[in-house]
Design a protein around this motif. Structure first.
Motif, PDB file in Angstrom:
ATOM      1  N   GLN A 159       0.828  -1.208   0.000  1.00 53.39           N
ATOM      2  CA  GLN A 159       0.000   0.000   0.000  1.00 53.39           C
ATOM      3  C   GLN A 159       0.860   1.255   0.000  1.00 53.39           C
ATOM      4  OE1 GLN A 159      -3.518   0.041  -0.295  1.00 53.39           O
ATOM      5  NE2 GLN A 159      -2.951   2.155  -0.786  1.00 53.39           N
ATOM      6  N   ASP A 182       0.626   4.220  -2.725  1.00 57.39           N
ATOM      7  CA  ASP A 182       0.410   5.615  -2.351  1.00 57.39           C
ATOM      8  C   ASP A 182       1.497   6.532  -2.909  1.00 57.39           C
ATOM      9  OD1 ASP A 182      -1.893   4.996  -0.967  1.00 57.39           O
ATOM     10  OD2 ASP A 182      -0.884   4.831   0.972  1.00 57.39           O
ATOM     11  N   VAL A 232       0.646   9.023  -7.267  1.00 56.55           N
ATOM     12  CA  VAL A 232       0.226  10.397  -7.020  1.00 56.55           C
ATOM     13  C   VAL A 232       0.427  11.209  -8.296  1.00 56.55           C
ATOM     14  CG1 VAL A 232       0.586  12.472  -5.651  1.00 56.55           C
ATOM     15  CG2 VAL A 232       0.838  10.226  -4.586  1.00 56.55           C
ATOM     16  N   SER A 271      -7.513  10.780  -7.512  1.00 52.63           N
ATOM     17  CA  SER A 271      -6.393  11.313  -6.739  1.00 52.63           C
ATOM     18  C   SER A 271      -6.921  12.003  -5.474  1.00 52.63           C
ATOM     19  CB  SER A 271      -5.553  12.256  -7.610  1.00 52.63           C
ATOM     20  OG  SER A 271      -4.362  12.622  -6.953  1.00 52.63           O
ATOM     21  N   SER A 272      -6.534  13.253  -5.230  1.00 52.38           N
ATOM     22  CA  SER A 272      -6.905  13.924  -3.988  1.00 52.38           C
ATOM     23  C   SER A 272      -8.222  14.682  -4.076  1.00 52.38           C
ATOM     24  CB  SER A 272      -5.774  14.870  -3.543  1.00 52.38           C
ATOM     25  OG  SER A 272      -5.281  15.634  -4.626  1.00 52.38           O
ATOM     26  N   SER A 283      -5.054   4.766  -4.339  1.00 48.58           N
ATOM     27  CA  SER A 283      -4.277   5.219  -3.183  1.00 48.58           C
ATOM     28  C   SER A 283      -5.191   5.582  -2.013  1.00 48.58           C
ATOM     29  CB  SER A 283      -3.424   6.431  -3.561  1.00 48.58           C
ATOM     30  OG  SER A 283      -2.843   7.015  -2.412  1.00 48.58           O
ATOM     31  N   GLU A 304      -4.138   6.897   0.683  1.00 52.21           N
ATOM     32  CA  GLU A 304      -3.643   8.187   1.172  1.00 52.21           C
ATOM     33  C   GLU A 304      -4.334   9.339   0.442  1.00 52.21           C
ATOM     34  OE1 GLU A 304       0.682   9.901   0.776  1.00 52.21           O
ATOM     35  OE2 GLU A 304       0.615   8.512   2.467  1.00 52.21           O
ATOM     36  N   MET A 305      -4.458   9.221  -0.875  1.00 47.54           N
ATOM     37  CA  MET A 305      -5.114  10.257  -1.652  1.00 47.54           C
ATOM     38  C   MET A 305      -6.615  10.326  -1.345  1.00 47.54           C
ATOM     39  SD  MET A 305      -3.010  12.056  -3.443  1.00 47.54           S
ATOM     40  CE  MET A 305      -2.067  12.005  -1.901  1.00 47.54           C
ATOM     41  N   HIS A 339     -12.517   3.080  -2.603  1.00 46.12           N
ATOM     42  CA  HIS A 339     -11.180   2.546  -2.889  1.00 46.12           C
ATOM     43  C   HIS A 339     -11.316   1.447  -3.934  1.00 46.12           C
ATOM     44  CE1 HIS A 339      -7.520   0.001  -1.644  1.00 46.12           C
ATOM     45  NE2 HIS A 339      -7.071   1.068  -2.272  1.00 46.12           N
TER      46      HIS A 339
END
Length: 288
Positions: free
Chosen positions: A80, A84, A88, A127-128, A159, A161-162, A213
Motif C-alpha cells: 500500500q 500511495d 500520485v 487522486s486527492s 491510493s 492516502e489520496m 477505494h
C-alpha cells in the motif's frame, strides 16, 4: 610478520543500502505484483520518497524493506505504501476545462430528457479529489438547486492516502491557485486558527461526492453499472497497451448505452474497443 591465521571477512552479497541495485527488488515487485511501470524520472522520485518513509520507520535499506515487508506479505502495508507513493498524479481544479463544459452540456440534456432518476458520473482515478469536486462545482453553477439532488458523483482511487485527502476536502493555497475568486468565495471555507491559509470545500459540494477505494486492474468493482459519464483521465499512463484495452472494456461495462468516456487530452490510445465511437481525441461515446 606472523600470520594470525584468520581469513579476511567475505564481502557481503547485500547491495549497498539505497543504491540502484538495492532498489531492484522494489521495482520488480511494483511491476509484477502491482502492475505499475514508471518512467525513469518518476521512478527516481519514488525512490527518494520511499527512502524517506522507510528511514522514518527505522528500515535501513530497500532490500530490508523487500525482505521484511513485501516478500512475506505482498498485499500488506508495504504494498500500500508503494501504491500511495507511485500513483500520485499532478492534479488541479478544473484541469482541461473543456471537459467540464462538455459535462454541463450533457448533464443538462439528460435532466431535460429524463425527469426521473439520478444522473451518475464517475471520476475513476480521482487522486486527492479535485476532479470530482470540480464536477460538483461546475454543475452547481449551471443547474437549479432542485436539480442537484439528482446528481450522483463517485470518485475512486487506488491510493488510500489520496482518498483520505479527498474525503477531508481541505486544500492549500497552492492547490487552489487556478480557482477564480468567485468560486473561492462560493465553494470554499477559509481556514482559521491552526487551519489558517487552508481552504475546505463547502458541505453543499462535499455532499454531492462519494469516494471508494478501487483498483482499476482488478474486478469486479463495487459501483453502479449505469454511469452517464466516466472521467478516466491520465490514469492509463500506468498501463501497458494490453492492460489499457482491458481497462477500457471494463469501463464500458459501467457506462450506460449512449454514455460517455472522457480520457486525458495527452493520453495516446492506439485503439479503443469497438463499442466506443470517438467524438474527439479524448471523448468517446458508448454505442446504444
Amino acid at each position: 610478520m606472523a600470520s594470525s591465521g584468520m581469513l579476511p571477512p567475505s564481502p557481503s552479497n547485500d547491495p549497498e543500502p539505497w543504491s540502484e541495485k538495492d532498489f531492484g527488488g522494489v521495482i520488480g515487485f511494483l511491476r509484477s505484483q502491482i502492475g505499475i511501470s514508471l518512467e525513469t524520472h518518476r521512478m527516481g522520485l519514488l525512490q527518494a520518497r520511499l527512502r524517506s518513509r522507510l528511514q522514518a520507520r527505522g528500515i535501513a535499506s530497500f532490500t530490508q524493506f523487500y525482505d521484511q515487508a513485501l516478500r512475506p506479505d505482498p498485499t500488506g502495508w508495504g504494498a500500500q505504501l508503494l501504491i500511495d507513493l507511485s500513483t500520485v498524479n499532478h492534479t488541479s481544479f478544473f484541469r482541461e476545462p473543456a471537459h467540464f463544459t462538455f459535462l454541463i452540456e450533457k448533464v443538462t440534456q439528460w435532466l431535460r430528457e429524463s425527469p426521473n432518476g439520478p444522473v451518475r458520473i464517475w471520476s475513476a482515478g480521482c487522486s486527492s479529489g479535485q476532479e470530482p469536486y470540480s464536477m460538483a462545482m461546475a454543475l452547481a453553477e449551471a443547474l437549479p438547486q432542485h436539480s442537484l439532488s439528482r446528481i450522483d458523483i463517485w470518485g475512486s482511487d487506488l491510493s488510500l492516502e489520496m482518498l483520505k485527502v479527498a474525503a477531508g476536502a481541505i486544500y492549500t493555497a497552492r492547490d487552489v491557485q487556478g480557482v477564480s475568486q468567485a468560486r473561492l468565495r462560493r465553494f470554499f471555507l477559509l481556514g482559521r486558527g491552526p487551519r489558517e491559509g487552508s481552504f475546505r470545500i463547502v458541505p453543499e459540494i462535499r455532499d454531492l461526492v462519494k469516494f471508494r477505494h478501487i483498483d482499476l486492474r482488478t474486478s469486479p468493482w463495487s459501483i453502479p453499472s449505469d454511469f452517464h459519464m466516466v472521467f478516466c483521465r491520465n490514469v492509463s499512463i500506468y498501463f501497458s497497451d494490453d492492460e489499457r484495452q482491458v481497462l477500457l472494456n471494463r469501463l464500458a461495462q459501467h457506462i450506460r448505452p449512449g454514455g460517455w468516456l472522457i480520457m486525458g487530452n495527452g493520453e495516446i490510445l492506439p485503439s479503443v474497443p469497438a463499442m466506443f465511437r470517438k467524438q474527439s481525441p479524448s471523448i468517446f461515446q458508448k454505442e446504444d
